[in-house]
Enzyme design. Sequence first.
Site, PDB file in Angstrom:
ATOM      1  N   SER A  77      -8.378 -49.993  29.996  1.00  0.00           N
ATOM      2  CA  SER A  77      -8.371 -51.456  30.120  1.00  0.00           C
ATOM      3  C   SER A  77      -7.691 -51.879  31.418  1.00  0.00           C
ATOM      4  O   SER A  77      -6.846 -51.154  31.956  1.00  0.00           O
ATOM      5  CB  SER A  77      -7.641 -52.086  28.942  1.00  0.00           C
ATOM      6  OG  SER A  77      -8.260 -51.715  27.741  1.00  0.00           O
TER       7      SER A  77
HETATM    8  C1  LIG Z   1     -10.992 -50.301  25.820  1.00  0.00           C
HETATM    9  S1  LIG Z   1     -10.906 -48.729  25.093  1.00  0.00           S
HETATM   10  C2  LIG Z   1      -9.194 -48.552  24.770  1.00  0.00           C
HETATM   11  C3  LIG Z   1      -8.308 -48.624  25.962  1.00  0.00           C
HETATM   12  C4  LIG Z   1      -6.955 -48.029  25.761  1.00  0.00           C
HETATM   13  N1  LIG Z   1      -6.182 -48.672  24.724  1.00  0.00           N
HETATM   14  C5  LIG Z   1      -6.160 -47.932  27.032  1.00  0.00           C
HETATM   15  O1  LIG Z   1      -5.026 -47.451  26.925  1.00  0.00           O
HETATM   16  O2  LIG Z   1      -6.621 -48.300  28.118  1.00  0.00           O
HETATM   17  C6  LIG Z   1     -11.537 -49.017  23.463  1.00  0.00           C
HETATM   18  C7  LIG Z   1     -11.503 -47.801  22.584  1.00  0.00           C
HETATM   19  O3  LIG Z   1     -11.738 -48.215  21.257  1.00  0.00           O
HETATM   20  C8  LIG Z   1     -12.336 -47.149  20.595  1.00  0.00           C
HETATM   21  N2  LIG Z   1     -12.913 -47.605  19.325  1.00  0.00           N
HETATM   22  C9  LIG Z   1     -14.056 -48.312  19.117  1.00  0.00           C
HETATM   23  N3  LIG Z   1     -14.245 -48.525  17.810  1.00  0.00           N
HETATM   24  C10 LIG Z   1     -13.186 -47.962  17.171  1.00  0.00           C
HETATM   25  C11 LIG Z   1     -12.820 -47.855  15.810  1.00  0.00           C
HETATM   26  N4  LIG Z   1     -13.571 -48.381  14.833  1.00  0.00           N
HETATM   27  N5  LIG Z   1     -11.676 -47.203  15.504  1.00  0.00           N
HETATM   28  C12 LIG Z   1     -10.904 -46.657  16.479  1.00  0.00           C
HETATM   29  N6  LIG Z   1     -11.214 -46.726  17.784  1.00  0.00           N
HETATM   30  C13 LIG Z   1     -12.337 -47.364  18.132  1.00  0.00           C
HETATM   31  C14 LIG Z   1     -13.355 -46.618  21.593  1.00  0.00           C
HETATM   32  O4  LIG Z   1     -13.725 -45.283  21.311  1.00  0.00           O
HETATM   33  C15 LIG Z   1     -12.576 -46.775  22.900  1.00  0.00           C
HETATM   34  O5  LIG Z   1     -11.976 -45.564  23.281  1.00  0.00           O
END
Ligand SMILES: C[S@@+](CC[C@H](N)C(=O)[O-])C[C@H]1O[C@@H](n2cnc3c(N)ncnc32)[C@H](O)[C@@H]1O
Length: 401
Positions: A77
Amino acid sequence: MTAIDDSTVRDPDGLRADMVRALRDQDGIKSEPVAAAFAAVPRHQFAPEAPLELAYDLHRTVPVKKDEHGLDISVMSAAHLQAVMLEQAGIEPGMKVLEIGSGGVNAAYLQELVGPDGDVTTVDIDRDIIDRARLCLDNAGYTQVKTVVADGECGVPDGAPYDRIMVTAAAWDIPPSWISGLAEKGRLVVPLTVCGTTRSIAFDRDRDGLLSRSYSLAHFVPMQGEGAAEERKAMLRDGVALRTDDVRVPLNAQALDHALDTPRLERWSGAAYDLPDELELYLTLNLPSVARLHADKEVIERGLIEASARLGVPALVSEDSIAYRTRRENGDTGGFESGVVAHGPQAESLADEYVKLLRRWAHDHRRRGAATFRYLPGPAPSPLPRDAVRRRHGIVTATWR
Ligand SMILES: C[S@@+](CC[C@H](N)C(=O)[O-])C[C@H]1O[C@@H](n2cnc3c(N)ncnc32)[C@H](O)[C@@H]1O
């Protein structure tokens, strides 16, 4: 992961110091603990494939994984958004925190904020992402952070209750586990999407469910798994689409496409067009039958649809007619005036209704942070209150001061 040679570019420490300064200037960082966390975490070590400048960019994300259509499903992000959400979360030393959606760097910020006596768990639905996050966390010295592979829809009950739950994928609903997994005075920070527009909302628990204390515009990859969005999409013609997550909205692609061939009606509100993200939120939650209209560049250049639809604009739709927001320069003020374009047999009435809302917002609610959200878990009341949006596990309401 192959690290690139950045030795000829800027050094990471200098870039990090610049980033912290700029985040303070741009109101991303507001408190000393968040500033200290951003100064401490070697952000570039969580994006070893990316150029240093990108890793330390305030507003750009770093791609991590794409789906088969080339769309991002995981990114690091942007720093500004992370800072805003960490400020919303109000994390204190010793707290127990759950992050849903991993990558590593945000979990490292969380660990800095809770300190050695606190506890951070990060969960991701995708094993590749967790393996990558684990490696980066260990390399950067954040071995204390716990990593879990699971669908975040169910929370991580083993560590509950949490003082804070921070969701970092765009959520369409708030499942029961996120509320029950919070401590009594706990806070949930979640990017919640309503009809294609997302706000990071900080919710505190209250007697009835959740009550917002702040919100901010946010862009996130969508939640996957059981909690994925329920949405309908209608292609009216090449380059023109309507999307809605409200079951009550009629999406008659043929009739609405036909409407676009009828003469356009314009109505001007006489009201200023500014604070676009606040206005968009108000329209999305107050138009009685709302869908999001998207048009591609070519359609806009041909003059069929206004430029407001380039990134999506709230549209009021009926079976056979459509109205959506536009703007024009206001020669007197130097700013813009908001207005409406409508097509179809009911163009007049839809345009009038839309313009009324533009004027009401400008007159009564035109300021930052004017909305208050509630999430009420449980079956939706029937009939659904006008200010409520139905979800699988409850309803979202928004009221404007
Ligand atoms: C924007 S990224 C996270 C960025 C991260 N927090 C960082 O440190 O930059 C969004 C993440 O959410 C995860 N995701 C999507 N749906 C999810 C779910 N139902 N449960 C857990 N993780 C999920 C995706 O695999 C992805 O890796």
